[in-house]
Design an enzyme around this catalytic site. Structure first.
Site, PDB file in Angstrom:
ATOM      1  N   ARG A 240     -10.648  -9.641   6.368  1.00 21.74           N
ATOM      2  CA  ARG A 240      -9.603  -8.695   6.769  1.00 21.74           C
ATOM      3  C   ARG A 240      -9.158  -8.907   8.220  1.00 21.74           C
ATOM      4  O   ARG A 240      -8.015  -8.609   8.572  1.00 21.74           O
ATOM      5  CB  ARG A 240     -10.082  -7.246   6.565  1.00 21.74           C
ATOM      6  CG  ARG A 240      -8.972  -6.250   6.858  1.00 21.74           C
ATOM      7  CD  ARG A 240      -9.216  -4.875   6.309  1.00 21.74           C
ATOM      8  NE  ARG A 240      -8.068  -4.027   6.597  1.00 21.74           N
ATOM      9  CZ  ARG A 240      -7.890  -2.820   6.148  1.00 21.74           C
ATOM     10  NH1 ARG A 240      -8.785  -2.272   5.353  1.00 21.74           N
ATOM     11  NH2 ARG A 240      -6.806  -2.127   6.463  1.00 21.74           N
ATOM     12  N   HIS A 264       5.712  -2.035  17.855  1.00 20.83           N
ATOM     13  CA  HIS A 264       4.503  -2.724  17.398  1.00 20.83           C
ATOM     14  C   HIS A 264       4.851  -4.097  16.800  1.00 20.83           C
ATOM     15  O   HIS A 264       4.239  -5.120  17.152  1.00 20.83           O
ATOM     16  CB  HIS A 264       3.771  -1.864  16.364  1.00 20.83           C
ATOM     17  CG  HIS A 264       2.553  -2.531  15.796  1.00 20.83           C
ATOM     18  ND1 HIS A 264       1.402  -2.706  16.523  1.00 20.83           N
ATOM     19  CD2 HIS A 264       2.323  -3.087  14.580  1.00 20.83           C
ATOM     20  CE1 HIS A 264       0.508  -3.337  15.769  1.00 20.83           C
ATOM     21  NE2 HIS A 264       1.038  -3.572  14.595  1.00 20.83           N
TER      22      HIS A 264
HETATM   23  P1  NAD Z   1       7.131   4.126  13.666  1.00 18.02           P
HETATM   24  O1  NAD Z   1       6.270   4.874  12.791  1.00 18.02           O
HETATM   25  O2  NAD Z   1       7.212   4.527  15.099  1.00 18.02           O
HETATM   26  O3  NAD Z   1       8.602   4.105  13.042  1.00 18.02           O
HETATM   27  C1  NAD Z   1       9.618   3.435  13.710  1.00 18.02           C
HETATM   28  C2  NAD Z   1      10.820   4.353  13.987  1.00 18.02           C
HETATM   29  O4  NAD Z   1      11.558   4.486  12.784  1.00 18.02           O
HETATM   30  C3  NAD Z   1      10.457   5.752  14.421  1.00 18.02           C
HETATM   31  O5  NAD Z   1      11.389   6.197  15.357  1.00 18.02           O
HETATM   32  C4  NAD Z   1      10.602   6.543  13.113  1.00 18.02           C
HETATM   33  O6  NAD Z   1      10.846   7.903  13.325  1.00 18.02           O
HETATM   34  C5  NAD Z   1      11.785   5.864  12.498  1.00 18.02           C
HETATM   35  N1  NAD Z   1      11.907   5.951  11.066  1.00 18.02           N
HETATM   36  C6  NAD Z   1      10.921   5.953  10.136  1.00 18.02           C
HETATM   37  N2  NAD Z   1      11.452   5.863   8.906  1.00 18.02           N
HETATM   38  C7  NAD Z   1      12.793   5.833   9.056  1.00 18.02           C
HETATM   39  C8  NAD Z   1      13.869   5.719   8.162  1.00 18.02           C
HETATM   40  N3  NAD Z   1      13.686   5.556   6.851  1.00 18.02           N
HETATM   41  N4  NAD Z   1      15.131   5.748   8.656  1.00 18.02           N
HETATM   42  C9  NAD Z   1      15.326   5.849   9.987  1.00 18.02           C
HETATM   43  N5  NAD Z   1      14.341   5.915  10.899  1.00 18.02           N
HETATM   44  C10 NAD Z   1      13.087   5.893  10.425  1.00 18.02           C
HETATM   45  O7  NAD Z   1       6.749   2.558  13.689  1.00 18.02           O
HETATM   46  P2  NAD Z   1       6.335   1.559  12.540  1.00 18.02           P
HETATM   47  O8  NAD Z   1       6.870   0.268  12.974  1.00 18.02           O
HETATM   48  O9  NAD Z   1       6.656   2.068  11.207  1.00 18.02           O
HETATM   49  O10 NAD Z   1       4.745   1.554  12.658  1.00 18.02           O
HETATM   50  C11 NAD Z   1       4.085   1.119  13.825  1.00 18.02           C
HETATM   51  C12 NAD Z   1       2.726   1.764  13.872  1.00 18.02           C
HETATM   52  O11 NAD Z   1       1.961   1.348  12.744  1.00 18.02           O
HETATM   53  C13 NAD Z   1       1.918   1.390  15.095  1.00 18.02           C
HETATM   54  O12 NAD Z   1       1.337   2.534  15.645  1.00 18.02           O
HETATM   55  C14 NAD Z   1       0.852   0.450  14.563  1.00 18.02           C
HETATM   56  O13 NAD Z   1      -0.336   0.494  15.315  1.00 18.02           O
HETATM   57  C15 NAD Z   1       0.659   0.989  13.172  1.00 18.02           C
HETATM   58  N6  NAD Z   1       0.128  -0.003  12.224  1.00 18.02           N
HETATM   59  C16 NAD Z   1      -0.935   0.380  11.467  1.00 18.02           C
HETATM   60  C17 NAD Z   1      -1.440  -0.489  10.529  1.00 18.02           C
HETATM   61  C18 NAD Z   1      -2.564  -0.044   9.647  1.00 18.02           C
HETATM   62  O14 NAD Z   1      -3.119  -0.881   8.919  1.00 18.02           O
HETATM   63  N7  NAD Z   1      -2.901   1.226   9.629  1.00 18.02           N
HETATM   64  C19 NAD Z   1      -0.857  -1.745  10.345  1.00 18.02           C
HETATM   65  C20 NAD Z   1       0.235  -2.102  11.127  1.00 18.02           C
HETATM   66  C21 NAD Z   1       0.728  -1.203  12.067  1.00 18.02           C
HETATM   67  N1  GLY Z   2      -3.021  -4.193   9.764  1.00 22.01           N
HETATM   68  C1  GLY Z   2      -4.322  -4.773   9.764  1.00 22.01           C
HETATM   69  C2  GLY Z   2      -5.215  -4.250   8.687  1.00 22.01           C
HETATM   70  O1  GLY Z   2      -4.833  -3.413   7.921  1.00 22.01           O
HETATM   71  O2  GLY Z   2      -6.324  -4.669   8.603  1.00 22.01           O
END
Ligand code: NAD
Ligand code: GLY
Length: 362
Positions: A240, A264
């Site tokens: 992973r 991100h």
């Molecule tokens: P985000 O959640 O900030 O969303 C991006 C923007 O898009 C925000 O302003 C949100 O309000 C807006 N938005 C969401 N859906 C929308 C839609 N349908 N229409 C218009 N606007 C919309 O960012 P992201 O890129 O989705 O996620 C990044 C986050 O995910 C980071 O915090 C990162 O660390 C995390 N992440 C977690 C994992 C995991 O495995 N848990 C993997 C990758 C990233």
């Molecule tokens: N985004 C990395 C993981 O889910 O492991």
């Protein structure tokens, strides 16, 4: 609609991917047996999708409690997490009340962590609305928040019961966030799926134009890759870690620039270019493929150079990475396109050369 399964024994769950799924009560109702749920979302997504989701569930007598958070990576912290607990306690949510995450990765990660910890664990449903969340963060159960000293440093592994990815929601996403999601899509091709990388080279313009068929294909293929990796190594004791290609550098970019300054996905793109450069310096991925990878990220409208934080700041922030073991940094690097490895054997001199070559200088 296509349905995949994340195979985790008794905790296995489906990922439904298709257009218009937000209207599909039949996909949600089996997970809402007590006819009550808290929907966690943010101030941007709420006006777009919250009312229609609540109205659809109300038709089936499901009572929903909305919890609307401020929008942004800079709010992915303990203070905002507290707002979720406030909402749940105020409305006397019980152990049987599922939390529904409606939004991007920030909402998904925070809601999942709240679900893992509220009353020591309540059911959790992911409705990802960004491309990044549909291909990556909603699947696999990594949940958590940032700390001022490091990204995603507080969290838990906690799997959802179902993931509902409605690709129609991507039509309201900004171009920047679409590109940010594409960075994580390219990642799957790079670490373990050369034919998918080649497909992306053929179809990048369709993805950028939000062609529904191309998006559906890319999301399904990404989720297939992710589901296989998670099923094999849920808690990241091995394979992973490969999903973190570009993230050691990328998290340093996000933390060092201030959360929310670099998206991100943007930070992962620049970080992946650094990982590729370092791989090449170690004698692995060839120069031609380094150029090929850069070209694909550029075609996705992603920046390929890191911000000018200074080499020492990068090194210091990378030392806080979750993959550090015994004080030693570990990197996900590329042997070739489609084949990634984790290694701790990186001479500092080469790492410094990579940083020097791949970050902008003031
Ligand atoms: P985000 O959640 O900030 O969303 C991006 C923007 O898009 C925000 O302003 C949100 O309000 C807006 N938005 C969401 N859906 C929308 C839609 N349908 N229409 C218009 N606007 C919309 O960012 P992201 O890129 O989705 O996620 C990044 C986050 O995910 C980071 O915090 C990162 O660390 C995390 N992440 C977690 C994992 C995991 O495995 N848990 C993997 C990758 C990233
Ligand atoms: N985004 C990395 C993981 O889910 O492991």
């Amino acid at each position: 609609m296509q349905t995949l399964t994340v195979g985790l024994g008794e905790r296995s769950y489906p990922i439904h991917i298709g257009s218009g799924l937000l209207n599909r009560a039949d996909l949600l109702l089996p997970h809402l047996p007590h006819m009550r749920a808290a929907i966690v979302t943010n101030s941007t997504v709420a006006p777009l999708y919250l009312d229609s989701l609540r109205a659809m569930l109300a038709i089936y007598d499901v009572d929903t409690i909305p919890i609307i958070l401020p929008d942004g990576e800079e709010y992915k912290n303990a203070e905002t997490l507290g707002l979720i607990y406030d909402g749940l306690l105020t409305h006397r949510c019980e152990r049987t009340t599922p939390l529904i995450a409606l939004g991007g990765g920030v909402i998904g990660d925070m809601t999942g962590y709240a679900a893992a910890t509220y009353l020591r664990g309540v059911p959790f449903i992911q409705i990802p609305t960004t491309l990044l969340a549909q291909v990556d963060s909603s699947v696999g159960g990594k949940t958590g928040i940032n700390h001022p000293l490091g990204k995603n440093m507080i969290g838990a592994f906690y799997q959802p019961q179902v993931v509902l990815a409605d690709i129609a929601t991507l039509n309201t996403l900004t171009d920047e966030h679409l590109s940010g999601g594409i960075a994580e899509v390219i990642k799957y091709g790079l670490i373990r799926d050369l034919p998918f990388f080649e497909w992306l080279e053929q179809n990048m313009e369709k993805l950028l134009a939000r062609d529904a068929e191309a998006l559906q294909y890319a999301i399904v293929r990404s989720c297939q890759n992710k589901a296989e990796v998670v099923a094999a190594d849920e808690r990241e004791s091995g394979e992973r870690a490969l999903l973190n290609l570009g993230h050691t550098f990328g998290h340093a970019i996000e933390t060092g620039s201030g959360y929310g300054t670099w998206l991100h996905g943007e930070a992962v793109a620049a970080g992946t270019i650094m990982a590729t450069d370092l791989s090449h310096r170690l004698g692995w991925v060839c120069a031609e493929d380094v150029a090929r990878i850069r070209r694909l990220f550029k075609r996705a409208d992603l920046q390929v150079d890191g911000p000018p934080l200074g080499t020492e700041i990068y090194l210091q922030l990378m030392g806080l990475d979750k993959k550090v073991e015994g004080g030693k940094m570990r990197f996900v690097l590329l042997k070739s396109i489609g084949q990634a490895v984790v290694t701790g054997d990186v001479p500092e001199q080469l790492l410094r050369q990579t940083l020097n070559a791949c970050i902008k200088h003031d």
